[in-house]
Design an enzyme around this catalytic site. Structure first.
Site, PDB file in Angstrom:
ATOM      1  N   TYR A 112       0.833  -1.209   0.000  1.00  0.00           N
ATOM      2  CA  TYR A 112       0.000   0.000   0.000  1.00  0.00           C
ATOM      3  C   TYR A 112       0.866   1.256   0.000  1.00  0.00           C
ATOM      4  CZ  TYR A 112      -3.349   3.507   1.553  1.00  0.00           C
ATOM      5  OH  TYR A 112      -4.120   4.645   1.659  1.00  0.00           O
ATOM      6  N   VAL A 133      -9.514   9.139   6.971  1.00  0.00           N
ATOM      7  CA  VAL A 133     -10.824   9.749   7.201  1.00  0.00           C
ATOM      8  C   VAL A 133     -11.805   8.601   7.396  1.00  0.00           C
ATOM      9  CG1 VAL A 133     -12.662  11.154   6.187  1.00  0.00           C
ATOM     10  CG2 VAL A 133     -10.276  11.791   5.821  1.00  0.00           C
ATOM     11  N   THR A 135     -14.788   6.466   7.112  1.00  0.00           N
ATOM     12  CA  THR A 135     -15.932   6.383   6.202  1.00  0.00           C
ATOM     13  C   THR A 135     -16.516   4.977   6.293  1.00  0.00           C
ATOM     14  OG1 THR A 135     -14.606   5.596   4.340  1.00  0.00           O
ATOM     15  CG2 THR A 135     -14.863   8.010   4.574  1.00  0.00           C
ATOM     16  N   LYS A 140       1.408   4.247  -2.966  1.00  0.00           N
ATOM     17  CA  LYS A 140       1.147   5.679  -2.750  1.00  0.00           C
ATOM     18  C   LYS A 140       2.372   6.512  -3.094  1.00  0.00           C
ATOM     19  CE  LYS A 140      -2.922   4.631  -1.777  1.00  0.00           C
ATOM     20  NZ  LYS A 140      -3.952   4.873  -2.778  1.00  0.00           N
TER      21      LYS A 140
END
Length: 127
Positions: free
Chosen positions: A29, A62, A64, A33
């Site tokens: 991951y 964030v 969600t 990025k």
């Protein structure tokens, strides 16, 4: 966009993981990025002659519904916050609209002189 000859803006949503490591077990991951940041910079060079700007936005975590489903933490209205959010320098957890506002800035003429940059939407996390 290039074929149309009218310019434009590409906004890549990256992650703060593109600036630093995050946690054990996330090498793929984090690598992706970092690659997205590099792609943003390279495409900015390649597309500039066509009047196309390329920018990145790197949000912090964030909460969600999608993150909850993926097992990455709680949704805003339930459960405790992940430990990383307890240290937010702004004293609050981000919401999707916070990130959308940065993307909107990038896509608008307010950022007309910018290309190749990645903006941090991280509540000071990487400071």
């Amino acid at each position: 966009m290039a074929a149309a000859g009218r310019g434009g803006v590409v906004v890549n949503v990256i992650s703060t993981a593109g600036f630093r490591g995050t946690a054990p077990g996330l090498a793929a991951y984090v690598s992706s990025k970092h690659a997205a940041r590099g792609m943003t910079r390279q495409l900015a060079l390649e597309l500039a002659p066509h009047g196309i700007r390329v920018l990145g936005v790197a949000p912090t975590y964030v909460p969600t519904e999608g993150n909850r489903i993926a097992g990455a933490g709680p949704v805003p209205d339930g459960g405790s916050l992940p430990p990383m959010m307890l240290t937010s320098r702004l004293g609050r957890v981000g919401v999707p609209d916070d990130v959308a506002r940065v993307v909107l800035f990038c896509a608008s003429d307010l950022s007309v002189l910018m290309t190749g940059s990645t903006l941090l939407a991280d509540a000071g996390e990487t400071a």
